[in-house]
Design an enzyme around this catalytic site. Structure first.
Site, PDB file in Angstrom:
ATOM      1  CE  LYS A  90     -25.559 -35.157  -9.840  1.00 39.12           C
ATOM      2  NZ  LYS A  90     -26.483 -36.068  -9.140  1.00 39.12           N
TER       3      LYS A  90
ATOM      4  CE1 TYR B 297     -18.892 -35.616 -24.831  1.00 39.53           C
ATOM      5  CE2 TYR B 297     -19.841 -35.933 -26.995  1.00 39.53           C
ATOM      6  CZ  TYR B 297     -19.635 -36.371 -25.707  1.00 39.53           C
ATOM      7  OH  TYR B 297     -20.162 -37.566 -25.293  1.00 39.53           O
TER       8      TYR B 297
ATOM      9  CG  ASP C 121     -22.642 -39.496 -26.633  1.00 40.45           C
ATOM     10  OD1 ASP C 121     -23.208 -40.454 -27.189  1.00 40.45           O
ATOM     11  OD2 ASP C 121     -21.434 -39.265 -26.770  1.00 40.45           O
TER      12      ASP C 121
ATOM     13  CG  ASP D 251     -25.265 -44.673 -27.059  1.00 41.33           C
ATOM     14  OD1 ASP D 251     -25.836 -44.037 -27.958  1.00 41.33           O
ATOM     15  OD2 ASP D 251     -24.077 -45.021 -27.123  1.00 41.33           O
TER      16      ASP D 251
ATOM     17  CG  ASP E  27     -28.260 -38.652 -10.218  1.00 39.59           C
ATOM     18  OD1 ASP E  27     -29.193 -37.872 -10.537  1.00 39.59           O
ATOM     19  OD2 ASP E  27     -27.593 -38.510  -9.175  1.00 39.59           O
TER      20      ASP E  27
END
Length: 368
Positions: free
Chosen positions: A188, A141, A244, A248, A220
């Site tokens: 990851k 970001y 983020d 959600d 994942d």
């Protein structure tokens, strides 16, 4: 001394849900004798329409001069094709940088009354209580360089330094000490160099907290485990993009994205905003769920102003209203008989009434 709160209603349903959060803060002030001074300023698409800038200088100054910032939501489809620096989200990112908060706390709780709202089986979500700690000022970001050649190519930079990882990891481990003593770090590391550094640094920080159990997960597989075995997790710490997305996803545990609150800490001034977006499709209809914003007001009391018992009272009031069967439209899935649908302002009024009852009960108990 009065508490100064900058209120940035933002876009879409932001003004509607923020109004109810302010209602609860005013109620806390009245019931407990605190003086809250609210200063309202524009951000996002609302600010673009007023001044051509998603974060006007006067908004930033008001935020920096406050004791806490309450934000509604930003985003408007009509500006999606504008230059990146003119989009509402640019104002939000700039505000985060200006305030300096690097740790975003996103609690996800399955309320007993809302177990039927989740598409997951009640036995899977019952008792789930996860705190996601999202690094907020690094990663894709904010990384540089970045660029877009429309229709041809684009690139972003995923960059982290050891100090950036250390500071958010310490927030997570400190939080775990006050909860169930477990931290799940999500990365990851089998693919990304930044994640290998992330895992190395978090492991090193963990040695400072021998009473906290650390486990590592790839993002994942963790995305699946969070949904299939949520009771396994206590505090989750991860980088900006993963946080983020996962927070959600975790709304499935709570029954609706409209239930989730967040607090950004570590900077000059705390930033408090519900997790949901601006939801322009329901803006102005009175259907928005204000409970995420009201729960955000509770986090503002706790982390922004240090008013722990008042924050707990607001959260108890939310629980009471849900137990009585009151629901906004997003919470009607799987509702038991006797639940009653209400709109945004009606839900805020119900929580305000319940707050008075909760505080009266608490005061009576301490009087005894």
């Amino acid at each position: 001394m009065p508490y100064r709160i900058a209120v940035l209603p933002g876009d879409g349903v932001g003004p509607e849900v923020t109004r109810e959060a302010v209602r609860l803060l005013r109620a806390v002030g009245t019931l407990c004798g605190y003086e809250f001074r609210f200063t309202e300023k524009a951000i996002g698409a609302a600010a673009v329409r007023e001044s051509g800038c998603p974060l006007p200088q006067e908004t930033q100054e008001a935020a920096l001069e406050s004791d806490a910032v309450l934000l509604g939501a930003v985003g408007s489809p009509e500006l999606d094709r504008d230059p990146a620096h003119q989009r509402p989200e640019a104002g939000l990112l700039a505000l985060r940088q200006a305030l300096g908060g690097y740790a975003n706390l996103r609690p996800v709780v399955t309320h007993e009354a809302l177990q039927g709202c989740s598409p997951l089986r009640p036995e899977v979500v019952r008792g789930a209580n996860v705190l996601i700690v999202r690094e907020l000022l690094g990663g894709l970001y904010f990384g540089e360089p970045r660029g877009l050649n429309p229709g041809a190519s684009a690139y972003n930079t995923l960059r982290y330094s050891a100090p950036e990882i250390e500071r958010v990891a310490r927030v997570a481990f400190a939080a775990a000490r006050g909860r169930r003593g477990r931290v799940a770090s999500v990365d990851k590391a089998n693919v990304l160099d930044t994640s290998r550094l992330w895992r190395e640094v978090v492991t090193r920080v963990a040695r400072e907290y021998p009473d906290v159990i650390l486990e590592h997960h790839y993002v994942d597989s963790f995305a699946m485990l969070l949904i299939t075995t949520p009771l396994r997790f206590d505090v989750v710490v991860t980088e900006n993009l993963f946080g983020d997305i996962l927070s959600d996803e975790a709304a499935v545990l709570a029954g609706s994205l409209g239930m989730l609150a967040s607090a950004t800490v570590g900077g000059r001034v705390g930033l408090f905003e519900p997790v949901h977006g601006s939801a322009p499709d329901i803006a102005g209809t009175g259907a928005a769920n204000p409970l995420g914003a009201i729960a955000t007001a509770a986090l503002l009391l706790r982390y922004g102003l240090g008013l722990e018992s008042e924050a707990a009272d607001v959260e108890s009031a939310i629980e009471m209203v849900l137990a009585e069967g009151w629901r906004t439209a997003d919470l009607l899935r799987g509702s038991a008989p006797g639940t009653r649908r209400v709109g945004t302002s009606e839900m805020g009024a119900l929580v305000e009434r319940a707050l008075a009852d909760v505080m009266n009960i608490r005061q009576a108990y301490h009087a005894v």
